[in-house]
Write a protein that holds these residues in place. Sequence first.
Motif, PDB file in Angstrom:
ATOM      1  N   GLY A 125       0.816  -1.193   0.000  1.00 60.36           N
ATOM      2  CA  GLY A 125       0.000   0.000   0.000  1.00 60.36           C
ATOM      3  C   GLY A 125       0.856   1.251   0.000  1.00 60.36           C
ATOM      4  N   LEU A 126       0.354   2.320  -0.592  1.00 61.29           N
ATOM      5  CA  LEU A 126       1.074   3.580  -0.662  1.00 61.29           C
ATOM      6  C   LEU A 126       1.066   4.242   0.709  1.00 61.29           C
ATOM      7  CD1 LEU A 126       2.532   5.666  -2.432  1.00 61.29           C
ATOM      8  CD2 LEU A 126       0.305   6.730  -2.845  1.00 61.29           C
TER       9      LEU A 126
ATOM     10  N   ASP B   4       1.626  -6.676  -6.261  1.00 68.46           N
ATOM     11  CA  ASP B   4       1.751  -7.597  -7.385  1.00 68.46           C
ATOM     12  C   ASP B   4       2.647  -7.051  -8.488  1.00 68.46           C
ATOM     13  OD1 ASP B   4       0.112  -9.406  -6.143  1.00 68.46           O
ATOM     14  OD2 ASP B   4      -1.714  -8.591  -7.035  1.00 68.46           O
ATOM     15  N   PHE B   5       3.140  -5.838  -8.347  1.00 67.65           N
ATOM     16  CA  PHE B   5       3.993  -5.268  -9.390  1.00 67.65           C
ATOM     17  C   PHE B   5       5.355  -5.965  -9.370  1.00 67.65           C
ATOM     18  CE2 PHE B   5       0.690  -2.357  -9.647  1.00 67.65           C
ATOM     19  CZ  PHE B   5       0.883  -1.458 -10.684  1.00 67.65           C
ATOM     20  N   PRO B   6       5.902  -6.332 -10.514  1.00 67.75           N
ATOM     21  CA  PRO B   6       7.233  -6.986 -10.554  1.00 67.75           C
ATOM     22  C   PRO B   6       8.327  -6.129  -9.910  1.00 67.75           C
ATOM     23  CG  PRO B   6       6.118  -7.240 -12.660  1.00 67.75           C
ATOM     24  CD  PRO B   6       5.284  -6.289 -11.860  1.00 67.75           C
ATOM     25  N   LEU B   7       8.256  -4.811 -10.109  1.00 65.85           N
ATOM     26  CA  LEU B   7       9.278  -3.951  -9.525  1.00 65.85           C
ATOM     27  C   LEU B   7       9.227  -3.998  -8.001  1.00 65.85           C
ATOM     28  CD1 LEU B   7      11.510  -1.888  -9.717  1.00 65.85           C
ATOM     29  CD2 LEU B   7       9.780  -0.102 -10.032  1.00 65.85           C
TER      30      LEU B   7
ATOM     31  N   ARG C 177       8.123  -6.555  -6.117  1.00 65.83           N
ATOM     32  CA  ARG C 177       8.618  -7.859  -5.679  1.00 65.83           C
ATOM     33  C   ARG C 177      10.149  -7.940  -5.820  1.00 65.83           C
ATOM     34  NH1 ARG C 177       4.077  -9.598  -8.669  1.00 65.83           N
ATOM     35  NH2 ARG C 177       5.421 -10.305 -10.356  1.00 65.83           N
ATOM     36  N   GLU C 178      10.678  -7.335  -6.865  1.00 66.38           N
ATOM     37  CA  GLU C 178      12.141  -7.325  -7.030  1.00 66.38           C
ATOM     38  C   GLU C 178      12.805  -6.515  -5.914  1.00 66.38           C
ATOM     39  OE1 GLU C 178      15.524  -6.280 -10.429  1.00 66.38           O
ATOM     40  OE2 GLU C 178      13.405  -5.742 -10.744  1.00 66.38           O
ATOM     41  N   THR C 179      12.162  -5.427  -5.498  1.00 65.68           N
ATOM     42  CA  THR C 179      12.713  -4.596  -4.426  1.00 65.68           C
ATOM     43  C   THR C 179      12.741  -5.349  -3.105  1.00 65.68           C
ATOM     44  OG1 THR C 179      11.816  -2.650  -5.536  1.00 65.68           O
ATOM     45  CG2 THR C 179      12.537  -2.377  -3.255  1.00 65.68           C
ATOM     46  N   MET C 180      11.752  -6.242  -2.888  1.00 65.65           N
ATOM     47  CA  MET C 180      11.698  -6.995  -1.628  1.00 65.65           C
ATOM     48  C   MET C 180      12.942  -7.863  -1.422  1.00 65.65           C
ATOM     49  SD  MET C 180       7.682  -8.187  -1.601  1.00 65.65           S
ATOM     50  CE  MET C 180       7.886  -9.085  -0.067  1.00 65.65           C
TER      51      MET C 180
END
Length: 595
Positions: free
Chosen positions: A110-111, A126-129, A131-134
């Motif tokens: 959430g923002l 659900d954004f790939p970016l 999930r990649e940041t996680m």
Amino acid sequence: MSFRSPNLRSALLMLLFLALLPIVGAMLYATWHAWRETQDLGVSEIREEATDAARRLSTSIEEARRVLNRLSHDPSIIAGDRGACERFTADYQQLHPSFRNIGVIGADGGLLCSAKPLGGPANYSDFPLFRETMSSRSMLLRELPRELSGKSILACVFPVRGTGGEFRGATFVSLAFRSLADLTIGDRLPPGSTVTLFDNRGMVVLREPDRTEWNGRSAEASPTWKLLRSGRLTKATAPDLDGIERIFGAERIPATRGQPDGWLAVGVPPDIVTEEPRRNLGWQLLGLAVTLAAFAAGTWWGIDHYVLHPVRSIEQAARGIASGQVGARSATSRGANELTRLGVAFDEMADALERSLGDTNRALDVVRRSQDRLRILSRALLEGQEAERSQLARELHDEVGQALTAATLNLDALRAGENATDEKVDEALDVVKRALNQVRDLSLDLHPSILDDLGLAAALRWYLGRQAERSGIEVSVDASRLDRRLPKPVETACFRICQEAVTNVIKHAHASRVAVSIGVEDGKVRMTVADDGRGFDVEEAHERTRRQPSLGLIGMEERATLLGGSLEVASRPGEGAEIRVSLPLQEATAEALSP
């Protein structure tokens, strides 16, 4: 890592090369400049513009990295404080107008806050970016999805982690790529040019003009990326991602954890290059190489003839003198004038050294004779001291002791008489007896007669027994390896050294036990005196003795040295002390028999 020092020839050639380097550099530059004049000057200008654009973008990304790093480590952001987050993002947006937007997304997607309204869904988990940041530990450079910005722009994303490393969210800064780079194909760049932004793993973050074909794809296996990472992309024409040869300008994006966060590469089509300028350049370089080779050969010969030959002569003479050949000379007759004078000066120094060595040897002979005489005098002094002690001890025992004994007998007879005053006679008798005991103790301390009559072993047992009665320490004497009488100088030296050592133990060591061992082994008398006291630092004791001379340790060492022996002290604080004495029997026997 160590480097060997260059030899003289290499050093001289290096100095000459350094002296000629500006000239050679000027010649090479003139040649290169002539070749470059045949090229389209516009290409170099475009390359400079590309590099400047990359630097501008690099500066903005570096600012974003610093801001995101501060935000991701702020306790209120880690804790998810929305109010503090909104204040921070608003302040940073005002301080950095080049940022298109700045915000924080929580761990649930959430923002949490945003400096400007952010379009798109309410949750970005659900954004790939996201999930990649996680799974990331450093800043990511990616194309921001259209759902967040309405159009394709550059995003700098940094993970927020707690003290235990757990993921708490992501901070982001969006940058207007085109306006920051100020590069427009067809305007500032010629048609056919490309602008590509790579991340540190070779993924294409943004590319123009074929954005849809390359954005988000990996270019790690492409020649463009390999040349870019090796630093050779901007050296000459190179293949672009589409396989077309281009001239590139490139710049690194700010570093994170020792690796660049990304690269910006701008490629422009190369101008037509004719073969004639290249051929002329080759002939000019060949002529320069031949000239330098001839100059180097002449320099090599001159250095060998005028410099190295006299230096080698001086070196050989110096090595000869160092090995003991004091008559070695350089005999330098040819070479540079300064080196010839150096060789003459070296030979004069060698002559003076030879004369000085002769004088030194003669002085050393005088010193040795003086040391021998001093050693003889020291031995005579100790022997005379022992003789005086022995004589004084006999006189105290024989004369003063007999007189006090007679006085004691007379006082006893007087006390037995009828007219005697018992109190005064008893008092006088006590005084005489104390004096008699003191005289006997003094006589034994000066020179115990048991040492002359019964030998060293009996004298040590008697002396240590007396010290045990006086001080209460436990003593032991091991003389099982001493099966005969020793020369008088050896017995006297061993007794005095033991006497001084035990006295020091009683005064300073606070020991409960002293053990003495003596015997004959390999033609030498070996004696040890060990205690279990508090010990001391041997080096510090020697240093203290040098500053404030003490006759104790010096006297023991001198007694051992005068008989050709040695004395060692072994001790450490808290571990007791041990004195080891070694005296040669042969030398001591010869001294005892000498008149």
